[in-house]
Scaffold this motif. Sequence first.
Motif, PDB file in Angstrom:
ATOM      1  N   GLN A  69       0.822  -1.158  -0.017  1.00 57.88           N
ATOM      2  CA  GLN A  69      -0.051   0.232  -0.073  1.00 57.88           C
ATOM      3  C   GLN A  69       0.871   1.308  -0.028  1.00 57.88           C
ATOM      4  OE1 GLN A  69      -2.864  -0.787   3.187  1.00 57.88           O
ATOM      5  NE2 GLN A  69      -4.550  -0.733   1.800  1.00 57.88           N
ATOM      6  N   PHE A  70       0.838   2.101  -0.913  1.00 55.76           N
ATOM      7  CA  PHE A  70       1.766   3.362  -1.186  1.00 55.76           C
ATOM      8  C   PHE A  70       1.227   4.598  -0.493  1.00 55.76           C
ATOM      9  CE2 PHE A  70       3.215   0.452  -4.512  1.00 55.76           C
ATOM     10  CZ  PHE A  70       4.707   0.706  -4.327  1.00 55.76           C
ATOM     11  N   ILE A  71      -0.032   4.403   0.205  1.00 54.43           N
ATOM     12  CA  ILE A  71      -0.345   5.449   1.001  1.00 54.43           C
ATOM     13  C   ILE A  71      -0.727   5.142   2.289  1.00 54.43           C
ATOM     14  CG2 ILE A  71      -2.377   7.045   1.203  1.00 54.43           C
ATOM     15  CD1 ILE A  71      -0.793   7.674  -1.497  1.00 54.43           C
ATOM     16  N   LYS A  72      -0.244   5.818   3.398  1.00 55.22           N
ATOM     17  CA  LYS A  72      -0.441   5.432   4.766  1.00 55.22           C
ATOM     18  C   LYS A  72      -1.689   6.361   5.323  1.00 55.22           C
ATOM     19  CE  LYS A  72       1.710   5.039   9.184  1.00 55.22           C
ATOM     20  NZ  LYS A  72       1.134   3.606   9.438  1.00 55.22           N
ATOM     21  N   GLY A  73      -2.668   5.644   5.738  1.00 52.90           N
ATOM     22  CA  GLY A  73      -3.971   6.341   6.262  1.00 52.90           C
ATOM     23  C   GLY A  73      -3.694   6.723   7.871  1.00 52.90           C
ATOM     24  N   ARG A  74      -4.485   7.325   8.298  1.00 46.82           N
ATOM     25  CA  ARG A  74      -4.751   7.524   9.973  1.00 46.82           C
ATOM     26  C   ARG A  74      -4.886   6.351  10.688  1.00 46.82           C
ATOM     27  NH1 ARG A  74      -9.291  12.123   9.806  1.00 46.82           N
ATOM     28  NH2 ARG A  74      -9.985  10.354   8.320  1.00 46.82           N
ATOM     29  N   GLU A 101      -2.498  13.493   4.849  1.00 44.91           N
ATOM     30  CA  GLU A 101      -2.770  14.609   5.812  1.00 44.91           C
ATOM     31  C   GLU A 101      -1.447  15.464   5.975  1.00 44.91           C
ATOM     32  OE1 GLU A 101      -3.624  11.424   6.897  1.00 44.91           O
ATOM     33  OE2 GLU A 101      -5.666  11.735   6.688  1.00 44.91           O
ATOM     34  N   THR A 102      -0.227  14.830   5.763  1.00 43.18           N
ATOM     35  CA  THR A 102       1.012  15.661   5.771  1.00 43.18           C
ATOM     36  C   THR A 102       1.733  15.721   4.409  1.00 43.18           C
ATOM     37  OG1 THR A 102       2.248  13.830   6.687  1.00 43.18           O
ATOM     38  CG2 THR A 102       1.155  15.505   8.289  1.00 43.18           C
ATOM     39  N   ARG A 103       2.441  16.537   4.366  1.00 41.64           N
ATOM     40  CA  ARG A 103       3.569  16.578   2.993  1.00 41.64           C
ATOM     41  C   ARG A 103       4.952  16.794   3.445  1.00 41.64           C
ATOM     42  NH1 ARG A 103       1.761  16.867  -1.979  1.00 41.64           N
ATOM     43  NH2 ARG A 103       3.567  16.036  -2.397  1.00 41.64           N
ATOM     44  N   ASP A 104       5.597  15.997   3.287  1.00 43.45           N
ATOM     45  CA  ASP A 104       7.311  16.117   3.697  1.00 43.45           C
ATOM     46  C   ASP A 104       7.912  15.635   2.592  1.00 43.45           C
ATOM     47  OD1 ASP A 104       9.921  15.775   4.517  1.00 43.45           O
ATOM     48  OD2 ASP A 104       9.290  15.483   6.470  1.00 43.45           O
ATOM     49  N   PRO A 105       8.136  16.045   1.544  1.00 44.10           N
ATOM     50  CA  PRO A 105       8.713  15.636   0.331  1.00 44.10           C
ATOM     51  C   PRO A 105       9.974  14.514   0.666  1.00 44.10           C
ATOM     52  CG  PRO A 105       8.049  17.797  -0.127  1.00 44.10           C
ATOM     53  CD  PRO A 105       7.940  17.595   1.391  1.00 44.10           C
ATOM     54  N   GLU A 106      10.627  14.922   1.545  1.00 49.76           N
ATOM     55  CA  GLU A 106      11.891  14.115   1.770  1.00 49.76           C
ATOM     56  C   GLU A 106      11.754  12.653   2.305  1.00 49.76           C
ATOM     57  OE1 GLU A 106      16.249  14.244   4.174  1.00 49.76           O
ATOM     58  OE2 GLU A 106      15.220  16.057   3.686  1.00 49.76           O
ATOM     59  N   LEU A 107      10.686  12.625   3.372  1.00 49.58           N
ATOM     60  CA  LEU A 107      10.230  11.461   3.934  1.00 49.58           C
ATOM     61  C   LEU A 107       9.446  10.548   3.011  1.00 49.58           C
ATOM     62  CD1 LEU A 107      10.185   9.894   6.570  1.00 49.58           C
ATOM     63  CD2 LEU A 107       8.117  11.294   7.189  1.00 49.58           C
ATOM     64  N   GLU A 108       8.654  11.494   2.213  1.00 51.34           N
ATOM     65  CA  GLU A 108       7.778  10.875   1.115  1.00 51.34           C
ATOM     66  C   GLU A 108       8.676   9.832   0.086  1.00 51.34           C
ATOM     67  OE1 GLU A 108       5.165  13.645  -0.225  1.00 51.34           O
ATOM     68  OE2 GLU A 108       4.044  13.843   1.618  1.00 51.34           O
ATOM     69  N   GLN A 109       9.649  10.562  -0.436  1.00 52.21           N
ATOM     70  CA  GLN A 109      10.580  10.063  -1.458  1.00 52.21           C
ATOM     71  C   GLN A 109      11.147   9.037  -0.810  1.00 52.21           C
ATOM     72  OE1 GLN A 109      11.420  11.225  -4.964  1.00 52.21           O
ATOM     73  NE2 GLN A 109      11.658   9.107  -4.407  1.00 52.21           N
ATOM     74  N   LYS A 110      11.539   8.930   0.472  1.00 54.90           N
ATOM     75  CA  LYS A 110      12.451   7.683   1.137  1.00 54.90           C
ATOM     76  C   LYS A 110      11.428   6.435   1.018  1.00 54.90           C
ATOM     77  CE  LYS A 110      14.743   6.578   5.069  1.00 54.90           C
ATOM     78  NZ  LYS A 110      15.347   6.755   6.639  1.00 54.90           N
ATOM     79  N   ALA A 111      10.240   6.992   1.746  1.00 53.20           N
ATOM     80  CA  ALA A 111       9.012   5.826   1.949  1.00 53.20           C
ATOM     81  C   ALA A 111       8.732   5.057   0.351  1.00 53.20           C
ATOM     82  CB  ALA A 111       7.836   6.424   2.545  1.00 53.20           C
ATOM     83  N   ALA A 112       8.616   6.209  -0.605  1.00 57.34           N
ATOM     84  CA  ALA A 112       8.400   5.519  -1.964  1.00 57.34           C
ATOM     85  C   ALA A 112       9.462   4.673  -2.323  1.00 57.34           C
ATOM     86  CB  ALA A 112       8.030   6.767  -2.997  1.00 57.34           C
ATOM     87  N   ASN A 113      10.703   4.863  -2.083  1.00 57.88           N
ATOM     88  CA  ASN A 113      11.565   4.091  -2.546  1.00 57.88           C
ATOM     89  C   ASN A 113      11.605   2.793  -1.979  1.00 57.88           C
ATOM     90  OD1 ASN A 113      12.562   6.195  -4.503  1.00 57.88           O
ATOM     91  ND2 ASN A 113      14.290   6.847  -2.806  1.00 57.88           N
ATOM     92  N   TYR A 140       3.580   8.301  -9.135  1.00 63.20           N
ATOM     93  CA  TYR A 140       3.876   9.000 -10.496  1.00 63.20           C
ATOM     94  C   TYR A 140       3.329  10.405 -10.642  1.00 63.20           C
ATOM     95  CZ  TYR A 140       4.748   3.978 -10.801  1.00 63.20           C
ATOM     96  OH  TYR A 140       5.235   2.515 -10.600  1.00 63.20           O
ATOM     97  N   LYS A 141       2.295  10.304  -9.956  1.00 61.79           N
ATOM     98  CA  LYS A 141       1.591  11.906 -10.473  1.00 61.79           C
ATOM     99  C   LYS A 141       2.362  12.890  -9.253  1.00 61.79           C
ATOM    100  CE  LYS A 141      -2.620  14.534  -8.733  1.00 61.79           C
ATOM    101  NZ  LYS A 141      -3.930  14.447  -8.054  1.00 61.79           N
ATOM    102  N   TYR A 142       3.025  12.429  -8.156  1.00 62.76           N
ATOM    103  CA  TYR A 142       3.927  13.279  -7.407  1.00 62.76           C
ATOM    104  C   TYR A 142       5.219  13.430  -8.061  1.00 62.76           C
ATOM    105  CZ  TYR A 142      -0.429  14.550  -4.993  1.00 62.76           C
ATOM    106  OH  TYR A 142      -1.650  14.989  -4.616  1.00 62.76           O
ATOM    107  N   GLY A 143       5.821  12.581  -8.809  1.00 61.36           N
ATOM    108  CA  GLY A 143       7.060  12.522  -9.091  1.00 61.36           C
ATOM    109  C   GLY A 143       8.026  11.685  -8.434  1.00 61.36           C
ATOM    110  N   TYR A 144       7.523  10.807  -7.433  1.00 60.22           N
ATOM    111  CA  TYR A 144       8.387  10.032  -6.646  1.00 60.22           C
ATOM    112  C   TYR A 144       9.156   8.705  -7.292  1.00 60.22           C
ATOM    113  CZ  TYR A 144       6.930  13.140  -2.831  1.00 60.22           C
ATOM    114  OH  TYR A 144       6.654  14.153  -2.231  1.00 60.22           O
ATOM    115  N   LEU A 145       8.308   8.260  -8.208  1.00 60.64           N
ATOM    116  CA  LEU A 145       8.679   6.832  -8.909  1.00 60.64           C
ATOM    117  C   LEU A 145       8.697   7.240 -10.403  1.00 60.64           C
ATOM    118  CD1 LEU A 145       7.032   4.327  -6.659  1.00 60.64           C
ATOM    119  CD2 LEU A 145       9.527   4.835  -6.564  1.00 60.64           C
TER     120      LEU A 145
END
Length: 203
Positions: A69-74, A101-113, A140-145
Amino acid sequence: MERTPEQLAEIEMAKRLKKKEVVDKKIAAATQERGVSILLTGNGKGKSSSAFGTMARSLGHGQKATVVQFIKGRKETGEQLFFGQHPQVDFHVMGHGFTWETRDPELEQKAANQAWEVAQQALSNPEVHFVLLDEITYMYKYGYLNAADLVQALADRPAHQNVMMTGRTAPRELLDSVDTHSKIANERHAFEHGVKAQPGIEW
């Protein structure tokens, strides 16, 4: 001239036989035995639900499955609580990266990888019959992969492996590469009429 009930019944039977003939020809022509790639997109509700339902079908046949699952919910979802305990399912949620709920590009990129690494392992494992990449298209929409990496992994996966992917939109190269693409439209949603999201329906 008005037709009799008997004549109408004969006409209807002829239509059914003609349709059966067309379907039978398609069945006879479908000679390939291999896994398929299925992409579910659109704004309507039910993409992930459909994918998890299909996974339940594969588990009923004793097949092994992997979920990423590529999205983590609450909250923990019902599917995670249920399928996460299944002995034939490897269930992975994308850490503390991309959330609604949150946007942290650096954390998101790491998690996506990290999530993609897990997905790659599943897509190359012949012991896994069914792979579900839930909400992957947002990466892909947000450019992480890179969608080309997924297209290549789908092409190189074990021949018997079935893969389902979900998300509202998808890049053209992915749309063009999959075996089956279904788009779920939104005609009406209870939330728009003031009905609260609830466990067992939304999560």
